[in-house]
Design an enzyme around this catalytic site. Structure first.
Site, mmCIF file in Angstrom:
data_model
loop_
_atom_site.group_PDB
_atom_site.id
_atom_site.type_symbol
_atom_site.label_atom_id
_atom_site.label_comp_id
_atom_site.label_asym_id
_atom_site.label_seq_id
_atom_site.Cartn_x
_atom_site.Cartn_y
_atom_site.Cartn_z
ATOM 1 C CB VAL A 94 -0.965 0.024 1.204
ATOM 2 C CG1 VAL A 94 -1.938 -1.140 1.138
ATOM 3 C CG2 VAL A 94 -0.226 0.045 2.528
ATOM 4 C CG ASP A 95 3.823 1.779 2.886
ATOM 5 O OD1 ASP A 95 2.901 2.464 3.353
ATOM 6 O OD2 ASP A 95 4.446 0.928 3.544
#
Length: 419
Positions: free
Chosen positions: A143-144
């Site tokens: 997700v980063d």
């Protein structure tokens, strides 16, 4: 080439679409029964290989595997566990070889982020170091959005859609109550070193005065006075101020604002919550009533608001990993290659794991506004395509309906391993 079995596992924090990559792997492998026998899934990531805790995916129906496309979490369990140096922890690698041999595994697919890429690279190096042929392919997920080379990372587009939606909706709420109640709202999102998720919040602000008004990135050192001046000016101008902040913002000396003193399983500093720190700063310095929220697991689990583009790319990368392995590749990662912004067009590429493992991709300075508190048009052009399209899960009795696999274990053939 003799038919060999495959090992697939999920690693690190899960996403709304990591199971779509699993579906891509399993469905594509099933199309090549003369090359790939059984896809064994590791229960709880690489621990499944070390503990010989393997799941036989042959017991899962085609319909249930297809349903992974719209199911959040990690269908086989994930873990935060990083293989150490081969010379100092040789027993772990010997154990992997023993398990691979016992179950005739010749393909290794590891679905994760930067630390997972490092693990996959180490497994790829087993062939030369220990003389066992294994084709290791890393499938990107985080997700980063901080893996290098690939244009974006599966999981990010859906988080971006969720946080942009959430902060837009919260902005309407705060604006409604600002006259007599809350004047400052702070949303904390994930992002230890890279501010991609915070940047995505900025998509909700499409015109002057629309929230979020301020974005705080890890790439920009945090200056309390400058921040407070911006908050105060915003309240004076608009009547309220909405802020999005990355969990990993730092002081000028490099220390995390919210560092708790603890570390996680990968040795990373455990962050203790920056939103309440900022909220108390606003209260003590400016006296404004505030509210804060931490998106936490909600942002990465929100399959009900996933990006259709994200789902498609996650599946495609899982499928491509199998194709690369069948073509004889190892020690590589399939990537997303952007061809154009408008219309959004992309294709698949490939990167060597030596160029991916332990490398972080930060927000470019040209994506952050000159004063450091918002995103630029260039950033919008990059982000906007990644949140496009809706991919609703099926709903039953008013709630999203997700699949739970049988996850039947394969009988163990080896003695237990201590690690």
């Amino acid at each position: 080439m003799r038919c060999k079995n495959a090992f697939y596992a999920q690693s690190g924090g899960v996403t709304a679409v990591i199971n779509a990559s699993a579906a891509g792997v399993i469905e594509t492998a099933r199309q090549h029964p003369t090359r790939i026998g059984t896809v064994y899934a590791g229960r709880n990531g690489i621990l499944g290989a070390l503990d010989e805790d393997l799941i036989d995916t042959r017991h899962e129906s085609a319909a249930d595997i297809a349903a992974l496309r719209h199911t959040p979490g990690g269908a086989f369990g994930s873990c935060r566990y990083k293989l150490q140096d081969l010379q100092q922890h040789r027993a772990e690698y010997q154990r992997l070889i023993e398990v691979f041999k016992a179950h005739d595994i010749g393909y290794f697919f590891y679905n994760g982020g930067g630390d997972s890429a490092d693990t996959c690279l180490k497994v790829a190096q087993l062939s030369a170091a220990l003389g066992y042929p294994i084709q290791a392919i890393h499938i990107p997920k985080t997700v980063d959005n901080d893996l290098p080379i690939t244009d974006c990372c599966p999981g990010f587009g859906s988080v971006a859609k969720y946080v942009a939606t959430s902060i837009r909706e919260a902005g309407y709420d705060v604006a409604s109550m600002a006259k007599t109640s809350t004047k400052v709202f702070i949303l904390e999102v994930m992002g230890r070193h890279a501010g991609w998720i915070t940047a995505a919040c900025g998509l909700a602000s499409e015109a002057e005065g629309e929230p979020p008004h301020l974005l705080l990135f890890p790439e920009i050192p945090f200056e309390p006075k400058l921040f407070l001046d911006q908050v105060d000016a915003c309240v004076q101008r608009h009547g309220y101020c909405v802020v999005a902040v990355s969990e990993g913002i730092r002081q000028a000396d490099g220390r995390f604002i919210a560092e708790s003193g603890l570390t996680d399983a990968f040795g990373h500093a455990q962050l203790g919550g920056v939103a309440p720190v900022l909220a108390n700063l606003v209260k003590s310095a400016l006296g404004y009533k505030y509210h804060w929220a931490v998106a936490d697991y909600l942002q990465r689990a929100a399959r009900h608001l996933a990006s259709a583009v994200d789902v498609e790319q996650a599946w495609a990368l899982g499928a491509r990993a199998v194709e690369l392995a069948l073509a004889g590749h190892g020690g590589v990662m399939p990537t997303i290659v952007r061809l154009s912004d408008v219309p959004y067009q992309w294709t698949l590429g490939m990167a060597a794991l030596e160029d991916v493992a332990n490398v972080e991709k930060f927000m470019p300075r040209e994506f952050i506004s000159a004063e450091g508190f918002h995103i630029t048009d260039a950033c919008r052009r990059y982000l906007a395509p990644l949140i496009q399209g809706e991919a609703w899960p099926p709903f039953v009795n008013g709630l999203p309906h997700y699949v739970r696999l049988q996850n039947r274990a394969v009988p163990r053939q080896l003695p237990p391993f201590s690690h």
